[in-house]
Design a protein around this motif. Structure first.
Motif, PDB file in Angstrom:
ATOM      1  N   LYS A  72       0.819  -1.218   0.000  1.00 54.16           N
ATOM      2  CA  LYS A  72       0.000   0.000   0.000  1.00 54.16           C
ATOM      3  C   LYS A  72       0.851   1.267   0.000  1.00 54.16           C
ATOM      4  CE  LYS A  72      -3.981  -2.132   2.260  1.00 54.16           C
ATOM      5  NZ  LYS A  72      -4.921  -2.096   3.416  1.00 54.16           N
ATOM      6  N   LEU A  73       2.077   1.174   0.490  1.00 55.46           N
ATOM      7  CA  LEU A  73       2.939   2.347   0.573  1.00 55.46           C
ATOM      8  C   LEU A  73       3.903   2.486  -0.600  1.00 55.46           C
ATOM      9  CD1 LEU A  73       3.879   2.487   4.386  1.00 55.46           C
ATOM     10  CD2 LEU A  73       1.968   3.574   3.193  1.00 55.46           C
ATOM     11  N   ARG A  74       3.865   1.553  -1.505  1.00 59.02           N
ATOM     12  CA  ARG A  74       4.789   1.633  -2.643  1.00 59.02           C
ATOM     13  C   ARG A  74       4.413   2.818  -3.529  1.00 59.02           C
ATOM     14  NH1 ARG A  74       4.923  -1.050  -7.787  1.00 59.02           N
ATOM     15  NH2 ARG A  74       3.107  -2.285  -7.143  1.00 59.02           N
ATOM     16  N   LEU A  75       5.388   3.655  -3.811  1.00 60.32           N
ATOM     17  CA  LEU A  75       5.169   4.833  -4.642  1.00 60.32           C
ATOM     18  C   LEU A  75       5.295   4.457  -6.112  1.00 60.32           C
ATOM     19  CD1 LEU A  75       7.338   7.313  -2.534  1.00 60.32           C
ATOM     20  CD2 LEU A  75       4.842   7.135  -2.538  1.00 60.32           C
ATOM     21  N   PRO A  76       4.380   4.911  -6.959  1.00 64.37           N
ATOM     22  CA  PRO A  76       4.439   4.561  -8.383  1.00 64.37           C
ATOM     23  C   PRO A  76       5.745   5.025  -9.022  1.00 64.37           C
ATOM     24  CG  PRO A  76       2.323   5.551  -7.824  1.00 64.37           C
ATOM     25  CD  PRO A  76       3.212   5.745  -6.633  1.00 64.37           C
ATOM     26  N   THR A  77       6.359   4.130  -9.755  1.00 64.44           N
ATOM     27  CA  THR A  77       7.656   4.432 -10.368  1.00 64.44           C
ATOM     28  C   THR A  77       7.583   5.640 -11.293  1.00 64.44           C
ATOM     29  OG1 THR A  77       8.290   2.103 -10.248  1.00 64.44           O
ATOM     30  CG2 THR A  77       9.520   3.479 -11.778  1.00 64.44           C
TER      31      THR A  77
END
Length: 400
Positions: A72-77
């Motif tokens: 859920k915390l992964r930032l879009p590349t």
């Protein structure tokens, strides 16, 4: 836009009059010559309190562990501000990315200390004192305080100034040097009472004369500062209207006015992001980046950029895996930022791997005392020699 002279002079009077007599006896400057002496390096420390999530600050987006541990915390590349083909800034750090492009930002990766503590108080005390292991850090003096004790520059100003209303951090506590707090009080005014002849004699009369002379000196200092501040224009300085932005503007005003303090300290709270991390972390990183860049732009416009370095640190990073509250818990290593025209720009030190963890935490790749030693020696010009691990190699943090 003119410098906010009223606000600054009000804050100046808090410093000059609120710490009688220890500060005034050293900080009072009697003439314009002293206030325009721009020799000497200046270190501005920003303490990012609470434990900054370095993984979502300097994002290792190509590391397979990032997608694995951050759902859920992964930032879009595609939103990251790319540093290279595997690492990028948080999208809110456009100002930091601009500093990097200008060659004014060094990012020391994986900074921590052996046998890390996840306690805010203990870990911050270790960072403040630069003492680890079995030493009683809470009874120690601060690393900057010890540095100033060793330097003993005898400048007509405090050695260290905390800009803010927090308690003075251990980092600037010392045996002999002067550390003061300049509170962010916008409605304070310098009021000098009318002196009247004293009918008393002896010790009381001596004390009265001392207080009267101190007030006169403080007033003279404020007047000199006012004349110098009037000469400064801030057309290029666009500070964010945040608490940190205002504090950095206050520091810039003092630097440009010729205040001879070598260490300034500011605290930015809020990094303890256990829940709902994404919006608060984004705001904090934007505030940090924008305030730092505004400050450096300001001092550069005044021709002082080669004298100033900003260092940003946090007491620890966050756990690699997110928690169930869309946040992160206390971790270990994280990035340290150095900003200025004389810093070695770019990524410094090995990037921690998210697939090579120690009990679920990042493996430290750089000891924070190594960073401190080079700041102390190569920037502040002090050969005190903080204790560093024997295996520590030179980071070459500065181009000077």
């Amino acid at each position: 836009m003119k410098t906010n002279r009223r606000r600054f002079l009000g804050q100046s009077s808090a410093v000059l009059l609120g710490t009688l007599p220890s500060l005034v006896s050293r900080a009072v400057v009697a003439d314009d010559r002293a206030l325009t002496d721009h020799d000497g390096k200046i270190l501005v420390v920003i303490q990012m309190s609470g434990g900054n999530d370095g993984i979502n600050t300097i994002v290792p987006y190509a590391d397979e562990g990032y997608a694995k541990h951050r759902k859920k915390l992964r930032l879009p590349t595609d939103r990251l501000l790319k540093i290279d083909d595997s690492i990028g800034f948080h999208p809110s750090m456009r100002s930091a990315a601009d500093l990097l492009e200008q060659g004014k930002l060094g990012i020391v990766q994986g900074v921590g200390y052996p046998n890390p503590s996840r306690s805010h108080d203990t870990s911050m005390a270790i960072w403040h004192s630069a003492r680890v292991g079995g030493e009683d850090v809470l009874r120690s003096h601060g690393w900057l305080g010890r540095t100033m004790d060793a330097a003993r520059n005898q400048a007509d100003a405090p050695d260290m100034i905390l800009v803010g209303d927090e308690p003075q951090p251990l980092a600037i506590q010392s045996r002999r040097s002067t550390a003061v707090t300049l509170s962010d009080v916008t409605d304070l005014r310098l009021r000098v009472p009318q002196s009247e002849p004293s009918a008393h004699s002896g010790a009381a009369t001596s004390l009265t004369r001392f207080v009267e002379q101190t007030m006169q000196n403080a007033t003279a200092t404020a007047n000199v500062l006012e004349r110098n501040i009037e000469k400064e224009t801030d057309a290029s300085a666009k500070y964010p209207s945040t608490k940190l932005g205002q504090r950095m503007q206050t520091i810039s005003t003092m630097v440009k006015s010729g205040f001879q303090t070598p260490i300034y300290y500011a605290i930015q709270d809020g990094y303890d992001t256990h829940a709902a991390q994404l919006p608060s972390h984004s705001r904090l990183l934007r505030e940090f980046s924008d305030a730092t860049k505004a400050f450096l732009d300001d001092v550069e416009a005044s021709g002082l950029s080669d004298r100033v370095c900003v260092m940003g640190f946090s007491e620890f990073g966050r756990r690699v895996a997110e928690n169930n509250s869309e946040g992160t818990d206390h971790g270990t290593a994280g990035p340290v930022f150095l900003a200025g025209s004389q810093v070695r720009s770019g990524l410094i030190g090995p990037t921690p791997k998210l697939t090579d963890l120690v009990d679920g935490d990042l493996r430290m790749t750089t000891d924070f005392r190594n960073v401190y030693q080079e700041v102390e020696r190569d920037w502040l010009g002090c050969k005190q020699g903080l204790q560093t691990p024997e295996s520590a190699s030179s980071l070459m943090l500065f181009d000077v």
